[in-house]
Design a protein around this motif. Structure first.
Motif, PDB file in Angstrom:
ATOM      1  N   ALA A  47      14.561 -11.637 -28.702  1.00  0.00           N
ATOM      2  CA  ALA A  47      14.222 -11.137 -27.564  1.00  0.00           C
ATOM      3  C   ALA A  47      12.654 -11.593 -26.963  1.00  0.00           C
ATOM      4  CB  ALA A  47      14.286  -9.638 -27.698  1.00  0.00           C
ATOM      5  N   THR A  48      11.717 -11.698 -28.108  1.00  0.00           N
ATOM      6  CA  THR A  48      10.580 -12.053 -27.412  1.00  0.00           C
ATOM      7  C   THR A  48      10.345 -13.287 -26.619  1.00  0.00           C
ATOM      8  OG1 THR A  48       9.386 -10.645 -29.241  1.00  0.00           O
ATOM      9  CG2 THR A  48       8.019 -12.533 -28.060  1.00  0.00           C
ATOM     10  N   LEU A  49      11.124 -14.421 -27.155  1.00  0.00           N
ATOM     11  CA  LEU A  49      11.286 -15.739 -26.819  1.00  0.00           C
ATOM     12  C   LEU A  49      12.224 -15.872 -25.531  1.00  0.00           C
ATOM     13  CD1 LEU A  49      11.409 -17.521 -29.871  1.00  0.00           C
ATOM     14  CD2 LEU A  49       9.559 -17.315 -28.846  1.00  0.00           C
ATOM     15  N   VAL A  50      13.141 -14.870 -25.640  1.00  0.00           N
ATOM     16  CA  VAL A  50      14.190 -15.042 -24.443  1.00  0.00           C
ATOM     17  C   VAL A  50      14.006 -13.971 -22.986  1.00  0.00           C
ATOM     18  CG1 VAL A  50      16.769 -14.907 -23.953  1.00  0.00           C
ATOM     19  CG2 VAL A  50      15.986 -15.824 -26.124  1.00  0.00           C
ATOM     20  N   PHE A  51      13.680 -13.054 -23.487  1.00  0.00           N
ATOM     21  CA  PHE A  51      13.532 -11.910 -22.361  1.00  0.00           C
ATOM     22  C   PHE A  51      12.155 -11.877 -21.914  1.00  0.00           C
ATOM     23  CE2 PHE A  51      17.117  -9.972 -24.919  1.00  0.00           C
ATOM     24  CZ  PHE A  51      18.147 -10.823 -24.142  1.00  0.00           C
ATOM     25  N   GLU A  52      11.121 -11.036 -22.581  1.00  0.00           N
ATOM     26  CA  GLU A  52       9.874 -10.727 -22.082  1.00  0.00           C
ATOM     27  C   GLU A  52       8.972 -10.149 -23.440  1.00  0.00           C
ATOM     28  OE1 GLU A  52       9.496  -7.135 -19.821  1.00  0.00           O
ATOM     29  OE2 GLU A  52      11.706  -6.335 -20.411  1.00  0.00           O
ATOM     30  N   PRO A  53       7.655 -10.360 -23.066  1.00  0.00           N
ATOM     31  CA  PRO A  53       6.673 -10.238 -24.485  1.00  0.00           C
ATOM     32  C   PRO A  53       6.832  -8.682 -24.644  1.00  0.00           C
ATOM     33  CG  PRO A  53       5.866 -11.357 -22.671  1.00  0.00           C
ATOM     34  CD  PRO A  53       6.904 -11.122 -22.181  1.00  0.00           C
ATOM     35  N   ALA A  54       6.793  -8.076 -25.867  1.00  0.00           N
ATOM     36  CA  ALA A  54       6.544  -6.717 -26.278  1.00  0.00           C
ATOM     37  C   ALA A  54       5.901  -5.833 -25.598  1.00  0.00           C
ATOM     38  CB  ALA A  54       6.438  -6.796 -27.742  1.00  0.00           C
ATOM     39  N   TYR A  55       4.731  -6.368 -25.391  1.00  0.00           N
ATOM     40  CA  TYR A  55       3.472  -5.796 -24.620  1.00  0.00           C
ATOM     41  C   TYR A  55       3.440  -6.345 -23.387  1.00  0.00           C
ATOM     42  CZ  TYR A  55       2.447  -3.400 -28.930  1.00  0.00           C
ATOM     43  OH  TYR A  55       2.547  -2.456 -30.259  1.00  0.00           O
ATOM     44  N   GLY A  56       3.452  -5.569 -22.248  1.00  0.00           N
ATOM     45  CA  GLY A  56       2.883  -6.057 -21.028  1.00  0.00           C
ATOM     46  C   GLY A  56       1.652  -5.747 -20.485  1.00  0.00           C
ATOM     47  N   GLY A  57       0.880  -4.945 -21.281  1.00  0.00           N
ATOM     48  CA  GLY A  57      -0.363  -4.252 -20.844  1.00  0.00           C
ATOM     49  C   GLY A  57      -1.046  -3.355 -21.738  1.00  0.00           C
ATOM     50  N   ALA A  58      -2.042  -2.778 -21.318  1.00  0.00           N
ATOM     51  CA  ALA A  58      -2.614  -1.737 -22.135  1.00  0.00           C
ATOM     52  C   ALA A  58      -1.412  -0.598 -22.659  1.00  0.00           C
ATOM     53  CB  ALA A  58      -3.897  -1.239 -21.685  1.00  0.00           C
ATOM     54  N   SER A  59      -0.708  -0.311 -21.707  1.00  0.00           N
ATOM     55  CA  SER A  59       0.092   1.125 -22.009  1.00  0.00           C
ATOM     56  C   SER A  59       1.736   0.701 -21.493  1.00  0.00           C
ATOM     57  CB  SER A  59      -0.319   2.330 -21.394  1.00  0.00           C
ATOM     58  OG  SER A  59      -0.261   2.200 -19.797  1.00  0.00           O
ATOM     59  N   GLN A  60       1.724  -0.902 -21.348  1.00  0.00           N
ATOM     60  CA  GLN A  60       3.342  -1.032 -20.877  1.00  0.00           C
ATOM     61  C   GLN A  60       3.999  -1.724 -21.861  1.00  0.00           C
ATOM     62  OE1 GLN A  60       2.493  -3.630 -17.535  1.00  0.00           O
ATOM     63  NE2 GLN A  60       1.652  -1.992 -16.128  1.00  0.00           N
ATOM     64  N   PHE A  61       5.094  -1.288 -22.370  1.00  0.00           N
ATOM     65  CA  PHE A  61       5.819  -1.875 -23.281  1.00  0.00           C
ATOM     66  C   PHE A  61       7.311  -2.093 -22.799  1.00  0.00           C
ATOM     67  CE2 PHE A  61       3.128   1.815 -24.674  1.00  0.00           C
ATOM     68  CZ  PHE A  61       2.256   0.962 -25.474  1.00  0.00           C
ATOM     69  N   ALA A  62       8.035  -3.235 -23.206  1.00  0.00           N
ATOM     70  CA  ALA A  62       9.183  -3.624 -22.933  1.00  0.00           C
ATOM     71  C   ALA A  62      10.376  -2.519 -23.579  1.00  0.00           C
ATOM     72  CB  ALA A  62       9.615  -5.094 -23.572  1.00  0.00           C
ATOM     73  N   SER A  63      11.155  -2.117 -22.861  1.00  0.00           N
ATOM     74  CA  SER A  63      12.161  -1.307 -23.163  1.00  0.00           C
ATOM     75  C   SER A  63      12.914  -1.602 -24.509  1.00  0.00           C
ATOM     76  CB  SER A  63      13.166  -1.005 -22.184  1.00  0.00           C
ATOM     77  OG  SER A  63      12.580  -0.479 -20.924  1.00  0.00           O
ATOM     78  N   TRP A  64      13.306  -2.925 -24.481  1.00  0.00           N
ATOM     79  CA  TRP A  64      13.969  -3.380 -25.768  1.00  0.00           C
ATOM     80  C   TRP A  64      13.047  -2.976 -27.015  1.00  0.00           C
ATOM     81  CZ3 TRP A  64      11.510  -6.972 -28.611  1.00  0.00           C
ATOM     82  CH2 TRP A  64      10.626  -7.938 -28.154  1.00  0.00           C
ATOM     83  N   PHE A  65      11.696  -3.386 -26.796  1.00  0.00           N
ATOM     84  CA  PHE A  65      10.817  -3.291 -28.016  1.00  0.00           C
ATOM     85  C   PHE A  65      10.747  -1.976 -28.407  1.00  0.00           C
ATOM     86  CE2 PHE A  65       6.395  -3.060 -30.015  1.00  0.00           C
ATOM     87  CZ  PHE A  65       6.517  -3.775 -30.805  1.00  0.00           C
ATOM     88  N   VAL A  66      10.759  -0.890 -27.364  1.00  0.00           N
ATOM     89  CA  VAL A  66      10.488   0.367 -27.877  1.00  0.00           C
ATOM     90  C   VAL A  66      11.717   0.871 -28.652  1.00  0.00           C
ATOM     91  CG1 VAL A  66      10.425   2.853 -26.742  1.00  0.00           C
ATOM     92  CG2 VAL A  66       9.112   0.830 -25.781  1.00  0.00           C
ATOM     93  N   LEU A  67      12.967   0.468 -28.231  1.00  0.00           N
ATOM     94  CA  LEU A  67      14.262   0.846 -28.906  1.00  0.00           C
ATOM     95  C   LEU A  67      14.016   0.101 -30.204  1.00  0.00           C
ATOM     96  CD1 LEU A  67      17.043   2.045 -28.756  1.00  0.00           C
ATOM     97  CD2 LEU A  67      17.835   0.089 -27.761  1.00  0.00           C
ATOM     98  N   ALA A  68      13.654  -1.069 -30.388  1.00  0.00           N
ATOM     99  CA  ALA A  68      13.758  -1.598 -31.615  1.00  0.00           C
ATOM    100  C   ALA A  68      12.806  -0.765 -32.431  1.00  0.00           C
ATOM    101  CB  ALA A  68      13.451  -3.217 -31.453  1.00  0.00           C
ATOM    102  N   SER A  69      11.718  -0.537 -32.015  1.00  0.00           N
ATOM    103  CA  SER A  69      10.805   0.273 -32.949  1.00  0.00           C
ATOM    104  C   SER A  69      11.419   1.583 -33.149  1.00  0.00           C
ATOM    105  CB  SER A  69       9.468   0.615 -32.086  1.00  0.00           C
ATOM    106  OG  SER A  69       8.804  -0.411 -31.579  1.00  0.00           O
ATOM    107  N   LEU A  70      12.087   2.281 -32.540  1.00  0.00           N
ATOM    108  CA  LEU A  70      12.658   3.412 -32.979  1.00  0.00           C
ATOM    109  C   LEU A  70      13.754   3.248 -34.030  1.00  0.00           C
ATOM    110  CD1 LEU A  70      13.563   6.611 -32.504  1.00  0.00           C
ATOM    111  CD2 LEU A  70      15.210   5.939 -30.766  1.00  0.00           C
TER     112      LEU A  70
END
Length: 418
Positions: free
Chosen positions: A172-195
């Motif tokens: 997903a990092t390579l195809v969609f978007e980076p996991a982190y977009g800023g200081a408090s911005q996180f990709a939705s797919w990364f939040v779900l993967a973390s859960l």
């Protein structure tokens, strides 16, 4: 999705889960300080907690602390957990392999691309943790070949799933978007993967505890089924298993009863320690001759039984004679003195009596008395006249019970005149 899932909250849950695991496992380790497994698991959980806390403070801590040390600690924790599974299955751990991922991570910390590219860092971390997760699953699955515990498949699946989630993060990092977009911005797919990773981490600890409980239960069951001196089946285990085999066996079967000749004399002359040594050597010699499907047990002091499915009288006698000669050639040295060992063997088959355990035991017991009466160190079958009478009657007379469901004729499962 952003309203439902909050990455900092997930990281708090992850940190608390690892902290509770470290405390509980550490308490158990304090009770059993000799356990290397508990020690490694305690360190793994403690390091995972520390790494999660450091990385959660990425906006406060310096980059090299929150990302370098924090995420590096995560690789150490998962590497140690992998080696804990190796220890659990009785193999020698390789701590260099456990630290290899951290060495790669910290080596990358020195490169400019590591410090500037969130994509590079995410891909590197996901690759390391994904490989460790898959290796952990493989170790759990490999252990099932030696110790088939019921929860092994589930435990292996949990680790493979952890690896799959990490490889999804890489993709997903390579195809969609980076996991982190800023200081408090996180990709939705990364939040779900973390859960999902947090849930799987908890499950991995639970499944390992389940495996430990199943091992304890299995060992307790084996102890209850085994004779402590010879490690053969004991009387109760033999009776239960033999009855099940005879009930489901459509073919003929043979029962061999063994009695070590003049065993009381060995005890009286050389001592009970020598007698135990003879019993151990005798049992090991018989056990080495067993084939798949044969049931061997110690059913009395110096009495042993072997149920052989699928053989008739002629083949059973040939097997018994082979075993008798093997015992006759057995060399047992006690206090620099060779103690001769011979055995008398009684053979009965379902061709002679009904295909149930009590009649077989009674018939084999009678054959064993014939062998002892004929001078010992020989193989005898049931008396032909007795066999013919019993065949005409259709079955053996039931022996008088001695106090138990599976009790057999006098002498067949207890002490015998020497």
């Amino acid at each position: 999705m952003d309203q439902l899932l909050h990455l900092p909250t997930i990281m708090v849950i992850h940190a608390l889960s690892t902290l509770i695991s470290a405390v509980l496992i550490g308490h158990r380790w304090r009770q059993r300080p000799q356990s290397r497994l508990l020690g490694v698991l305690t360190f793994a959980a403690g390091i995972a907690f520390l790494g999660t806390v450091l990385h959660a403070m990425r906006g406060v801590m310096p980059f090299w602390v929150s990302t370098g040390l924090g995420l590096g600690a995560a690789t150490v924790a998962l590497g140690l957990y992998w080696q804990a599974i190796v220890i659990f299955d009785g193999r020698r751990p390789n701590y260099a392999q456990a630290l290899a991922g951290a060495a790669i991570w910290w080596g990358q910390c020195l490169t400019p691309i590591f410090q500037t590219s969130i994509t590079f860092r995410t891909v590197t971390l996901a690759l390391i943790l994904g490989i460790y997760s898959v290796l952990s699953g493989r170790e759990v699955a490999r252990g099932g070949q030696r110790e088939p515990l019921p929860s092994r498949r589930l435990a292996a699946l949990v680790h493979y799933a952890r690896g799959g989630v990490w490889f999804f993060v890489l993709f997903a990092t390579l195809v969609f978007e980076p996991a982190y977009g800023g200081a408090s911005q996180f990709a939705s797919w990364f939040v779900l993967a973390s859960l999902v990773q947090t849930m799987l981490m908890i499950l991995s600890i639970i499944t390992l505890l389940m495996l430990a409980l199943e091992r304890d239960e299995r060992e307790s069951r084996l102890v209850s089924e085994r004779d402590p001196l010879t490690n053969l089946r004991n009387r109760r285990s033999f009776v239960e298993r033999a009855e099940a085999v005879l009930a489901g066996e459509g073919r003929s079967a043979a029962l061999l009863l063994f009695d070590i000749d003049h065993f009381k004399q060995i005890n009286d002359t050389s001592g009970h320690a020598a007698g135990d040594q003879v019993l151990t050597a005798f049992a090991a010699s018989l056990d080495a001759s067993m084939k798949e499907g044969w049931l061997l047990a110690r059913i009395g002091g110096e009495e042993f039984a072997c149920l052989i499915p699928g053989v008739g009288g002629v083949e059973a006698v040939a097997i018994a004679e082979t075993l008798r000669r093997r015992i006759e050639a057995l060399e047992v040295v006690v206090a620099d003195r060779n103690v001769p060992v011979t055995v008398s063997i009684g053979v009965a088959t379902t061709e002679d009596v009904s295909a149930s355990l009590d009649p077989l035991l009674a018939a084999a017991d009678g054959a064993l008395y014939r062998a002892k009466g004929d001078g010992r160190n020989c193989v005898r079958t049931i008396d032909p006249v007795v066999a013919l009478r019993r065949m005409l009657e259709g079955s053996l007379e039931r022996p008088q019970p001695l106090g138990g469901k599976n009790t057999v004729a006098r002498g067949a499962m207890g002490s015998r005149r020497r």
